[in-house]
Design a protein around this motif. Structure first.
Motif, PDB file in Angstrom:
ATOM      1  N   VAL A   1      -1.716   5.961   7.718  1.00  0.00           N
ATOM      2  CA  VAL A   1      -2.821   6.524   7.277  1.00  0.00           C
ATOM      3  C   VAL A   1      -4.125   6.146   7.886  1.00  0.00           C
ATOM      4  O   VAL A   1      -4.369   4.902   7.469  1.00  0.00           O
ATOM      5  N   ASP A   2      -4.824   6.927   8.626  1.00  0.00           N
ATOM      6  CA  ASP A   2      -6.143   6.195   9.227  1.00  0.00           C
ATOM      7  C   ASP A   2      -5.933   5.053   9.846  1.00  0.00           C
ATOM      8  O   ASP A   2      -6.641   4.082   9.779  1.00  0.00           O
TER       9      ASP A   2
ATOM     10  N   MET B   1       1.243   2.121   5.828  1.00  0.00           N
ATOM     11  CA  MET B   1       1.650   2.342   4.458  1.00  0.00           C
ATOM     12  C   MET B   1       3.204   2.857   4.217  1.00  0.00           C
ATOM     13  O   MET B   1       3.465   3.281   4.945  1.00  0.00           O
ATOM     14  N   VAL B   2       3.404   2.560   3.023  1.00  0.00           N
ATOM     15  CA  VAL B   2       4.626   2.932   2.541  1.00  0.00           C
ATOM     16  C   VAL B   2       4.712   4.102   1.817  1.00  0.00           C
ATOM     17  O   VAL B   2       3.563   4.532   1.210  1.00  0.00           O
ATOM     18  N   THR B   3       5.653   5.137   1.921  1.00  0.00           N
ATOM     19  CA  THR B   3       5.549   6.460   1.031  1.00  0.00           C
ATOM     20  C   THR B   3       6.164   6.025  -0.341  1.00  0.00           C
ATOM     21  O   THR B   3       6.814   4.945  -0.594  1.00  0.00           O
ATOM     22  N   PRO B   4       5.805   6.889  -1.243  1.00  0.00           N
ATOM     23  CA  PRO B   4       6.302   6.800  -2.663  1.00  0.00           C
ATOM     24  C   PRO B   4       8.048   6.778  -2.682  1.00  0.00           C
ATOM     25  O   PRO B   4       8.578   6.365  -3.328  1.00  0.00           O
TER      26      PRO B   4
ATOM     27  N   PRO C   1       0.842  -1.287   0.004  1.00  0.00           N
ATOM     28  CA  PRO C   1       0.109   0.075   0.135  1.00  0.00           C
ATOM     29  C   PRO C   1       0.836   1.488  -0.150  1.00  0.00           C
ATOM     30  O   PRO C   1       1.532   1.331   1.063  1.00  0.00           O
ATOM     31  N   VAL C   2       0.897   2.125  -1.039  1.00  0.00           N
ATOM     32  CA  VAL C   2       1.723   3.370  -1.299  1.00  0.00           C
ATOM     33  C   VAL C   2       0.890   4.639  -0.989  1.00  0.00           C
ATOM     34  O   VAL C   2      -0.273   4.541  -1.862  1.00  0.00           O
ATOM     35  N   THR C   3       1.238   5.395  -0.113  1.00  0.00           N
ATOM     36  CA  THR C   3       0.614   6.671   0.031  1.00  0.00           C
ATOM     37  C   THR C   3       0.752   7.720  -1.205  1.00  0.00           C
ATOM     38  O   THR C   3       1.546   7.235  -2.001  1.00  0.00           O
TER      39      THR C   3
END
Length: 332
Positions: A186-187, A191-194, A172-174
């Motif tokens: 996130v919520d 998640m992993v960032t770009p 899951p990428v933000t």
């Protein structure tokens, strides 16, 4: 045969690690937008360090080995510029904020050094055990040169990189970078960032460049110490060089063409060496001094021709070159 003592090996590695540590520590302590003057000063410094090492090496180990070092350094430096070209494309593709670009470059440089060290050890061992590896390396470089020349007016399709696609598919990428973090919530969901996708793209590119650059420098010299130092000094200062040339890369419109010619030349040189050793000693070999002159002349012609082209046609833009057709070209 070059005889390098463990002490010299240790001292060389220590100096390279110290230089790298200084460069990366300064970037981490004071992250900022690197200006043209600062980038120029650091780039000149690292080039002078490489030249100073080459002079010391020549004085202590002879002109022949010194020529091999300088030829190898020039080849690796020119390939590192193309490496930077792809870094620019990756950073632009993922819209990496300027304050996080130094992290991406730091990761890319360290990973490039590690991969090259591994491939140098592997390549030196294979060449020592099997002389036909010169033939295989030569064929690999000629094939790479042909592919690069065929697709010299294209850029790598980073979004279609298999590692990047797998990251987007399985993780899951933000949408945001979240202050340069690799992992965030996130919520309530982790998640992993770009930035993770960017680092994976950089890593896969480093692997491809290591596969090309190590056979190329082994085409200049079979001495592991020279191969290692040529690579290491070419990669040092890559971060500063990035900020220096990223605005000028668009003007090097014939760089990919020049690199393809250089790789093809070194590939032929390796094949001739294999034939000289394994087939018939009457097969001519290409002298290292000749190699150095040919490489310098090609790079000089490419640079001048590129500047002339962009001056007469301001719309002309350079491309990093690709080893395969882009997805759009595949459809035609």
């Amino acid at each position: 045969m070059l005889d390098i003592s463990p002490l010299v090996w240790g001292a060389t590695i220590g100096v390279i690690i110290a230089l790298l540590a200084v460069d990366l520590t300064l970037a981490a302590i004071r992250p900022h937008r690197v200006g043209f003057r600062e980038a120029t000063a650091w780039s000149v410094f690292y080039i002078l360090v490489a030249i100073a090492f080459g002079v010391w090496f020549t004085v202590n180990y002879g002109g022949g080995f010194g020529t091999e070092y300088f030829a190898g350094y020039i080849v690796e430096k020119s390939l590192s510029v193309d490496n930077l070209f792809v870094f620019v494309i990756i950073i632009a593709t993922f819209a990496v904020p300027e304050e996080h670009q130094h992290k991406v470059l730091t990761f890319g440089i360290i990973l490039a050094l590690i991969m090259r060290a591994i491939f140098i050890a592997l390549g030196a061992t294979l060449l020592a055990l099997f002389s036909f590896m010169f033939l295989l390396f030569g064929i690999l470089l000629i094939y790479t040169a042909i592919q690069l020349f065929r697709h010299r007016d294209e850029d790598p399709d980073i979004e279609q990189n298999i590692m990047v696609r797998a990251t987007r598919r399985f993780l899951p990428v933000t949408d945001e970078y979240h202050g340069g973090k690799l992992i965030t919530r996130v919520d309530g969901r982790r998640m992993v960032t770009p930035l993770v996708a960017v680092l994976i793209a950089i890593g896969s590119v480093d692997l491809l460049f290591a596969l090309d650059s190590i056979p190329a420098v082994f085409g200049i010299t079979a001495e592991p110490y020279i191969v290692f130092t040529a690579n290491a000094f070419a990669l040092l200062g890559l971060r500063a060089l990035f900020f220096l040339v990223k605005g000028l890369l668009d003007r090097l419109v014939y760089l990919s063409t020049g690199l393809s010619i250089i790789l093809a030349f070194i590939g032929v040189k390796l094949v001739l060496h294999w034939a000289h050793v394994d087939i018939d000693p009457r097969v001519p070999e290409v002298d290292t001094y000749v190699s150095l002159v040919v490489i310098v002349v090609i790079l000089a012609v490419v640079t001048v021709a590129s500047l002339v082209k962009t001056r007469s046609d301001p719309t002309a833009r350079a491309h990093a070159g690709s080893l395969r057709a882009t997805r759009d070209d595949d459809k035609h």
